[in-house]
Each structure stands twice: as structure tokens, then as C-alpha cells.
Design a protein around this motif. Structure first.
Motif, PDB file in Angstrom:
ATOM      1  N   LEU A  61      28.766  35.964 -33.324  1.00 17.93           N
ATOM      2  CA  LEU A  61      29.088  37.131 -32.515  1.00 17.93           C
ATOM      3  C   LEU A  61      30.597  37.223 -32.481  1.00 17.93           C
ATOM      4  CD1 LEU A  61      27.908  39.342 -30.632  1.00 17.93           C
ATOM      5  CD2 LEU A  61      28.317  37.782 -28.740  1.00 17.93           C
ATOM      6  N   LEU A  62      31.168  38.082 -33.310  1.00 13.99           N
ATOM      7  CA  LEU A  62      32.617  38.189 -33.388  1.00 13.99           C
ATOM      8  C   LEU A  62      33.149  38.880 -32.147  1.00 13.99           C
ATOM      9  CD1 LEU A  62      33.011  39.189 -37.112  1.00 13.99           C
ATOM     10  CD2 LEU A  62      33.060  36.930 -36.069  1.00 13.99           C
ATOM     11  N   ALA A  63      34.289  38.392 -31.659  1.00 12.36           N
ATOM     12  CA  ALA A  63      34.820  38.948 -30.427  1.00 12.36           C
ATOM     13  C   ALA A  63      36.300  38.671 -30.314  1.00 12.36           C
ATOM     14  CB  ALA A  63      34.084  38.345 -29.236  1.00 12.36           C
ATOM     15  N   ALA A  64      36.948  39.403 -29.450  1.00 11.77           N
ATOM     16  CA  ALA A  64      38.357  39.186 -29.167  1.00 11.77           C
ATOM     17  C   ALA A  64      38.548  39.177 -27.667  1.00 11.77           C
ATOM     18  CB  ALA A  64      39.214  40.284 -29.793  1.00 11.77           C
ATOM     19  N   GLY A  65      39.484  38.345 -27.197  1.00 10.94           N
ATOM     20  CA  GLY A  65      39.722  38.260 -25.763  1.00 10.94           C
ATOM     21  C   GLY A  65      41.095  38.791 -25.419  1.00 10.94           C
ATOM     22  N   CYS A  66      41.227  39.352 -24.224  1.00 12.85           N
ATOM     23  CA  CYS A  66      42.488  39.931 -23.803  1.00 12.85           C
ATOM     24  C   CYS A  66      42.960  39.266 -22.519  1.00 12.85           C
ATOM     25  CB  CYS A  66      42.342  41.430 -23.560  1.00 12.85           C
ATOM     26  SG  CYS A  66      41.618  42.335 -24.942  1.00 12.85           S
ATOM     27  N   GLY A  67      44.252  39.270 -22.307  1.00  9.20           N
ATOM     28  CA  GLY A  67      44.777  38.756 -21.052  1.00  9.20           C
ATOM     29  C   GLY A  67      46.064  37.992 -21.255  1.00  9.20           C
ATOM     30  N   GLU A  68      47.009  38.086 -20.285  1.00  3.02           N
ATOM     31  CA  GLU A  68      48.297  37.430 -20.411  1.00  3.02           C
ATOM     32  C   GLU A  68      48.172  35.926 -20.185  1.00  3.02           C
ATOM     33  OE1 GLU A  68      51.062  39.368 -17.901  1.00  3.02           O
ATOM     34  OE2 GLU A  68      50.934  41.288 -18.944  1.00  3.02           O
ATOM     35  N   LYS A  69      47.469  35.521 -19.131  1.00  2.00           N
ATOM     36  CA  LYS A  69      47.227  34.112 -18.882  1.00  2.00           C
ATOM     37  C   LYS A  69      45.854  33.798 -19.462  1.00  2.00           C
ATOM     38  CE  LYS A  69      50.048  33.898 -14.718  1.00  2.00           C
ATOM     39  NZ  LYS A  69      50.081  33.574 -13.261  1.00  2.00           N
ATOM     40  N   PHE A  70      45.871  33.381 -20.704  1.00  2.00           N
ATOM     41  CA  PHE A  70      44.616  33.295 -21.435  1.00  2.00           C
ATOM     42  C   PHE A  70      43.926  31.957 -21.255  1.00  2.00           C
ATOM     43  CE2 PHE A  70      42.103  32.873 -25.409  1.00  2.00           C
ATOM     44  CZ  PHE A  70      41.239  33.927 -25.160  1.00  2.00           C
ATOM     45  N   ASP A  71      42.634  31.999 -20.968  1.00  2.00           N
ATOM     46  CA  ASP A  71      41.788  30.819 -20.821  1.00  2.00           C
ATOM     47  C   ASP A  71      40.972  30.660 -22.096  1.00  2.00           C
ATOM     48  OD1 ASP A  71      40.047  28.806 -20.122  1.00  2.00           O
ATOM     49  OD2 ASP A  71      39.011  29.960 -18.565  1.00  2.00           O
ATOM     50  N   ALA A  72      41.515  29.913 -23.048  1.00  2.00           N
ATOM     51  CA  ALA A  72      40.858  29.777 -24.351  1.00  2.00           C
ATOM     52  C   ALA A  72      39.530  29.044 -24.238  1.00  2.00           C
ATOM     53  CB  ALA A  72      41.777  29.043 -25.325  1.00  2.00           C
ATOM     54  N   SER A  73      39.435  28.070 -23.348  1.00  2.00           N
ATOM     55  CA  SER A  73      38.181  27.351 -23.154  1.00  2.00           C
ATOM     56  C   SER A  73      37.111  28.278 -22.575  1.00  2.00           C
ATOM     57  CB  SER A  73      38.401  26.158 -22.212  1.00  2.00           C
ATOM     58  OG  SER A  73      37.194  25.457 -22.005  1.00  2.00           O
ATOM     59  N   GLY A  74      37.501  29.052 -21.554  1.00  2.00           N
ATOM     60  CA  GLY A  74      36.559  29.990 -20.952  1.00  2.00           C
ATOM     61  C   GLY A  74      36.126  31.059 -21.933  1.00  2.00           C
ATOM     62  N   TYR A  75      37.059  31.493 -22.761  1.00  2.00           N
ATOM     63  CA  TYR A  75      36.740  32.503 -23.769  1.00  2.00           C
ATOM     64  C   TYR A  75      35.732  31.978 -24.776  1.00  2.00           C
ATOM     65  CZ  TYR A  75      37.388  35.185 -28.071  1.00  2.00           C
ATOM     66  OH  TYR A  75      37.184  35.896 -29.212  1.00  2.00           O
ATOM     67  N   THR A  76      35.935  30.739 -25.237  1.00  2.00           N
ATOM     68  CA  THR A  76      35.028  30.128 -26.204  1.00  2.00           C
ATOM     69  C   THR A  76      33.621  30.026 -25.626  1.00  2.00           C
ATOM     70  OG1 THR A  76      36.837  28.850 -27.184  1.00  2.00           O
ATOM     71  CG2 THR A  76      34.585  28.085 -27.620  1.00  2.00           C
ATOM     72  N   LYS A  77      33.518  29.604 -24.379  1.00  2.00           N
ATOM     73  CA  LYS A  77      32.211  29.507 -23.736  1.00  2.00           C
ATOM     74  C   LYS A  77      31.580  30.889 -23.572  1.00  2.00           C
ATOM     75  CE  LYS A  77      29.714  27.403 -19.878  1.00  2.00           C
ATOM     76  NZ  LYS A  77      28.822  28.542 -19.668  1.00  2.00           N
ATOM     77  N   ALA A  78      32.399  31.885 -23.253  1.00  2.00           N
ATOM     78  CA  ALA A  78      31.886  33.244 -23.085  1.00  2.00           C
ATOM     79  C   ALA A  78      31.291  33.767 -24.391  1.00  2.00           C
ATOM     80  CB  ALA A  78      33.003  34.171 -22.605  1.00  2.00           C
ATOM     81  N   VAL A  79      31.938  33.476 -25.518  1.00  2.00           N
ATOM     82  CA  VAL A  79      31.426  33.902 -26.815  1.00  2.00           C
ATOM     83  C   VAL A  79      30.096  33.201 -27.114  1.00  2.00           C
ATOM     84  CG1 VAL A  79      31.839  33.843 -29.308  1.00  2.00           C
ATOM     85  CG2 VAL A  79      33.690  34.479 -27.753  1.00  2.00           C
ATOM     86  N   LEU A  80      30.034  31.902 -26.814  1.00  2.00           N
ATOM     87  CA  LEU A  80      28.800  31.159 -27.038  1.00  2.00           C
ATOM     88  C   LEU A  80      27.670  31.664 -26.144  1.00  2.00           C
ATOM     89  CD1 LEU A  80      30.228  27.540 -27.387  1.00  2.00           C
ATOM     90  CD2 LEU A  80      28.806  28.691 -29.087  1.00  2.00           C
ATOM     91  N   ASP A  81      27.965  31.867 -24.878  1.00  2.00           N
ATOM     92  CA  ASP A  81      26.936  32.335 -23.942  1.00  2.00           C
ATOM     93  C   ASP A  81      26.422  33.721 -24.324  1.00  2.00           C
ATOM     94  OD1 ASP A  81      27.228  30.017 -22.502  1.00  2.00           O
ATOM     95  OD2 ASP A  81      28.409  30.898 -20.886  1.00  2.00           O
ATOM     96  N   ALA A  82      27.331  34.576 -24.759  1.00  2.00           N
ATOM     97  CA  ALA A  82      26.922  35.929 -25.153  1.00  2.00           C
ATOM     98  C   ALA A  82      26.078  35.900 -26.420  1.00  2.00           C
ATOM     99  CB  ALA A  82      28.154  36.810 -25.368  1.00  2.00           C
ATOM    100  N   GLY A  83      26.469  35.048 -27.371  1.00  2.00           N
ATOM    101  CA  GLY A  83      25.771  35.005 -28.647  1.00  2.00           C
ATOM    102  C   GLY A  83      24.439  34.296 -28.610  1.00  2.00           C
ATOM    103  N   THR A  84      24.279  33.324 -27.714  1.00  2.00           N
ATOM    104  CA  THR A  84      23.045  32.544 -27.687  1.00  2.00           C
ATOM    105  C   THR A  84      22.115  32.934 -26.550  1.00  2.00           C
ATOM    106  OG1 THR A  84      24.038  30.799 -26.322  1.00  2.00           O
ATOM    107  CG2 THR A  84      24.185  30.555 -28.719  1.00  2.00           C
TER     108      THR A  84
END
Length: 225
Positions: free
Chosen positions: A18-41
Motif C-alpha cells: 500500500l504505497l503512501a506518503a506522510g506529511c508533517g513538520e515534526k515527523f513520526d517515522a515510526s508512527g507512519y510506518t505502523k500506520a501504513v502497515l495497519d492500513a494495508g493489512t
């Protein structure tokens, strides 16, 4: 049967990016990775929507389109709509049972991130071969007996449908008692794109991460009984 299983398994093998891009100045890369996994699975898109600034409808549509696209492998076989629906439900249920833990992100000197994910792969075909082979052998014996007695035998499409139903029942029957392999570590890089404050996981890394959630050991034995 070989053609059916191989094409059907192509769905499972590719059922994940599930390809995706995240936005935000204070970026939470760990949270983003989990969000992609949760959305895709799991189809859980709330956090994904926050990171990507997309609507619930857009995120849900992306997930549904992703599943529907992969279902083309089954549609090409000419099986019934009812069976296609069953397989779609099975795959969705299987992906919801995947196990992963996302670790803390580490920022590099370029401002990008490295995230380690611990994955316990589902042994998708654990115990499937023997059960499926027994069902196919019993069915084959029935067809051969009918032919020997000059009785009407199933058409090719009926055979495909029946074997497809057997494979579905066997796979679906494992959902209540899935087996998992030992945890493995996967590393992904979350990088800022050319557009400032927009982040993404490289496609090849995302695909490898998702594929690692499913242990396909035994697929060749089933595809070539």
C-alpha cells in the motif's frame, strides 16, 4: 489444479503493498510506518489519514482498490462470483492476523529515518497440503467412478469450481489456528520526497516488508502435487 493454485497464490504473494506518503513538520517515522502497515493489512486507516492528509473515503477506496486489483488473478480463472467473494473475505481475514511490532525510528544525518520492524510471519500453508490432497483424491475417485459407470461427469469449469472451493475451505479452516514463525527483523527507510515535509517508504522496501508477513513455505508442494 496447478494453474488454479499458482494463479491463486499470486494473489497472496502480491497482496500487500500500500504505497503512501506522510506529511508533517515534526515527523513520526515510526508512527507512519505502523500506520501504513495497519492500513494495508487491517484496513485501519485513521492514522494513515492523519499522516497523509487524506479523507477516510480516499484511504478506504485505496485499500479496497488494492484488494480488488489483486482479485483479478482469481477472476481470470472463471470461477463463480460467490467463490471470488469468499476468497476476498479470506485474504482480508488472513491479513488482519499478521503480527508485527514497529520499533523506534532513528534519524540520520540527512534528516531521513530508519525504522526496524519485528515480524512474525504466518505459515500460510502449514498443514494445508495433506488436507487438500485428501479432498482432491476423494473427489477424483468419485469422478473416475462416475466415468467408469457411464454416468455424467463434471465439466472442466465444474471441476475448477469444486477444486477452488476445496482450496478455499482448507485455507479458511486454518484461520482459527494459525501458525507463526520466529520473529525476523526488517528495516525500512522513511525518506523525505522532493516535496518538502512529504515522506514515503521506497516501494521495494514496502513490498519486501509486507511479503515478509506471510511465510509461503509449502506452496510449491501444493501447486505441484
Amino acid at each position: 489444479m496447478k494453474k488454479y493454485v499458482k494463479r491463486g497464490l499470486a494473489f497472496l504473494l502480491s497482496c500487500t503493498v500500500l504505497l503512501a506518503a506522510g506529511c508533517g513538520e515534526k515527523f513520526d517515522a515510526s508512527g507512519y510506518t505502523k500506520a501504513v502497515l495497519d492500513a494495508g493489512t487491517r484496513g485501519e486507516t485513521e492514522k494513515y489519514e492523519e499522516f497523509t492528509k487524506s479523507s477516510k473515503e480516499e484511504a478506504k477506496k485505496q485499500y479496497d482498490n488494492f484488494i480488488d486489483t489483486e482479485m483479478q488473478e482469481f477472476e481470470a480463472l472463471g470461477v463463480s462470483e460467490e467463490l471470488l467473494t469468499k476468497y476476498k473475505e479470506y485474504v482480508a481475514s488472513l491479513l488482519k492476523e499478521t503480527k508485527y511490532e514497529v520499533g523506534e525510528a532513528k534519524e540520520d544525518e540527512d534528516g531521513n529515518f530508519t525504522v526496524e520492524v519485528s515480524v512474525q510471519p504466518i505459515k500460510v500453508f502449514d498443514g494445508v497440503k495433506d488436507t487438500l490432497n485428501q479432498k482432491v483424491q476423494e473427489y477424483t475417485a468419485q469422478v473416475e467412478q462416475a466415468a467408469m459407470q457411464n454416468q455424467q461427469v463434471p465439466s472442466d469449469q465444474e471441476i475448477t469450481e469444486t477444486i477452488g472451493q476445496m482450496l478455499y475451505e482448507t485455507l479458511n479452516g486454518t484461520l482459527a489456528n494459525l501458525s507463526y514463525g520466529e520473529a525476523v527483523k526488517k528495516v525500512v527507510h522513511v525518506k523525505e520526497t522532493a516535496e518538502k515535509n512529504v515522506w514515503e517508504i521506497p516501494e521495494t522496501e514496502a513490498r519486501e516488508l509486507f511479503l515478509s508477513l506471510l511465510d509461503m513455505t509449502g506452496v510449491e508442494e501444493i501447486a505441484n502435487p
